[in-house]
Design an enzyme around this catalytic site. Sequence first.
Site, short mmCIF file in Angstrom:
data_model
loop_
_atom_site.label_atom_id
_atom_site.label_comp_id
_atom_site.label_asym_id
_atom_site.label_seq_id
_atom_site.Cartn_x
_atom_site.Cartn_y
_atom_site.Cartn_z
N ASN A 93 64.47 2.35 -30.11
CA ASN A 93 63.68 1.40 -29.68
C ASN A 93 62.36 1.40 -29.66
O ASN A 93 61.84 2.23 -28.71
CB ASN A 93 64.32 0.95 -28.29
CG ASN A 93 63.51 -0.14 -27.31
OD1 ASN A 93 62.89 -0.77 -28.11
ND2 ASN A 93 63.94 -0.52 -26.18
N LYS A 119 59.89 -0.43 -29.01
CA LYS A 119 59.19 -1.18 -27.78
C LYS A 119 57.81 -1.94 -28.48
O LYS A 119 57.72 -1.99 -29.69
CB LYS A 119 58.84 -0.51 -26.60
CG LYS A 119 60.24 0.20 -26.12
CD LYS A 119 60.28 1.03 -24.77
CE LYS A 119 61.36 1.52 -24.47
NZ LYS A 119 61.40 2.07 -23.02
N HIS A 142 67.73 -5.24 -22.05
CA HIS A 142 66.95 -3.92 -21.61
C HIS A 142 66.12 -4.08 -20.23
O HIS A 142 65.70 -5.26 -19.69
CB HIS A 142 65.66 -3.63 -22.70
CG HIS A 142 65.32 -2.39 -22.40
ND1 HIS A 142 64.23 -2.06 -21.63
CD2 HIS A 142 65.61 -1.20 -23.24
CE1 HIS A 142 63.96 -0.68 -21.68
NE2 HIS A 142 64.71 0.04 -22.73
N GLU A 169 63.56 -3.48 -19.13
CA GLU A 169 62.02 -3.68 -19.03
C GLU A 169 61.97 -5.39 -19.20
O GLU A 169 61.13 -6.11 -18.73
CB GLU A 169 61.40 -3.35 -20.30
CG GLU A 169 60.96 -1.84 -20.05
CD GLU A 169 60.76 -0.99 -21.07
OE1 GLU A 169 60.44 -1.48 -22.31
OE2 GLU A 169 61.15 0.26 -21.04
N GLU A 196 71.64 2.82 -19.32
CA GLU A 196 70.28 3.35 -19.25
C GLU A 196 69.99 3.12 -17.92
O GLU A 196 69.37 2.17 -17.25
CB GLU A 196 69.35 2.28 -20.03
CG GLU A 196 69.72 2.32 -21.48
CD GLU A 196 68.54 2.00 -22.05
OE1 GLU A 196 68.00 2.87 -23.21
OE2 GLU A 196 67.69 1.05 -22.05
N GLY A 199 61.74 6.37 -19.53
CA GLY A 199 60.30 6.52 -19.81
C GLY A 199 59.62 7.51 -18.63
O GLY A 199 58.46 7.78 -18.74
N SER A 210 65.02 8.68 -21.03
CA SER A 210 64.34 10.12 -21.45
C SER A 210 65.40 11.31 -22.31
O SER A 210 65.40 12.27 -22.04
CB SER A 210 64.12 10.70 -20.08
OG SER A 210 62.99 10.15 -19.44
P1 PGA Z 1 62.94 6.36 -23.11
O1 PGA Z 1 63.46 4.78 -23.21
O2 PGA Z 1 63.74 6.81 -24.20
O3 PGA Z 1 61.37 6.31 -23.38
O4 PGA Z 1 63.34 6.92 -21.76
C1 PGA Z 1 64.72 4.44 -23.55
C2 PGA Z 1 64.83 3.19 -23.52
O5 PGA Z 1 64.24 2.34 -22.79
O6 PGA Z 1 65.83 2.45 -24.29
#
Ligand code: PGA
Length: 251
Positions: free
Chosen positions: A9, A11, A95, A97, A167, A173, A213
Amino acid sequence: MRQQIVAGNWKMNKTLEEGIDLTKAILEKVEKPNGLVVIAPPYPYLRELGKMLKVRKHFHLAAQNCHEEEKGAYTGEVSADMLASVGCEFVIIGHSERRQYFKEKNDVLAAKVNVSLARGMRPIFCCGEPLHIREADTHVGYVAKQLKASLFHLKEEDFRKVVIAYEPIWAIGTGRTATSLQAQEMHQAIRVLVSKKYGKIVADETPILYGGSCNAQNAAELFAQPDVDGGLIGGASLKADDFATIVAALK
Ligand code: PGA
């Protein structure tokens, strides 16, 4: 054995040129993956990058979101129909976010799941709890609610196309990964929930990815867990070497 999947992803990162370079590098470095490799670049590059992926077996194109309505006066939005027409096979839905910054609620996410499936795309449905819920030890119930509200209205035939991504929000992140034990426990709990709703055969076939992460160092241990079927990768999907190492960690 159920499908193993690594999905990147991106983003809101990379220009078109950078995205082409990254895709080229990934295609070079990933050889014979033990599962599906899904790339979710930003909307404007879907068509271009999709053409690059299409010529390689095991590689698939995903969008990071779609609008819940079929079409109409929604300036700036992108429909499932449009995404399917440029070659998307998967769509990331729900997601954290999107839930946090764009206030997407479970009922809207259910509508997004529906329009995606109606256009022949497989939803990668994200679920996961914030830190205070984990600390209160109510995370299984929290995730169960997300699944019930946005996925469990589906007919079995449709549900079988869904990929679930667990997640934990506190891990996204932040560099703070769930331990492989925490991931396994939750993935197992999710499989039990699916089994109660759709039966054991469907539950055994549902891919459940871990995200948060996940990186080149910890992917192998996470993916080695019996109920972890790959990962949804954010930051580490932006580096071809790291992403290729993560794909190579699929069991
Ligand atoms: P990250 O994000 O691997 O940067 O923690 C995962 C995600 O948001 O799908």
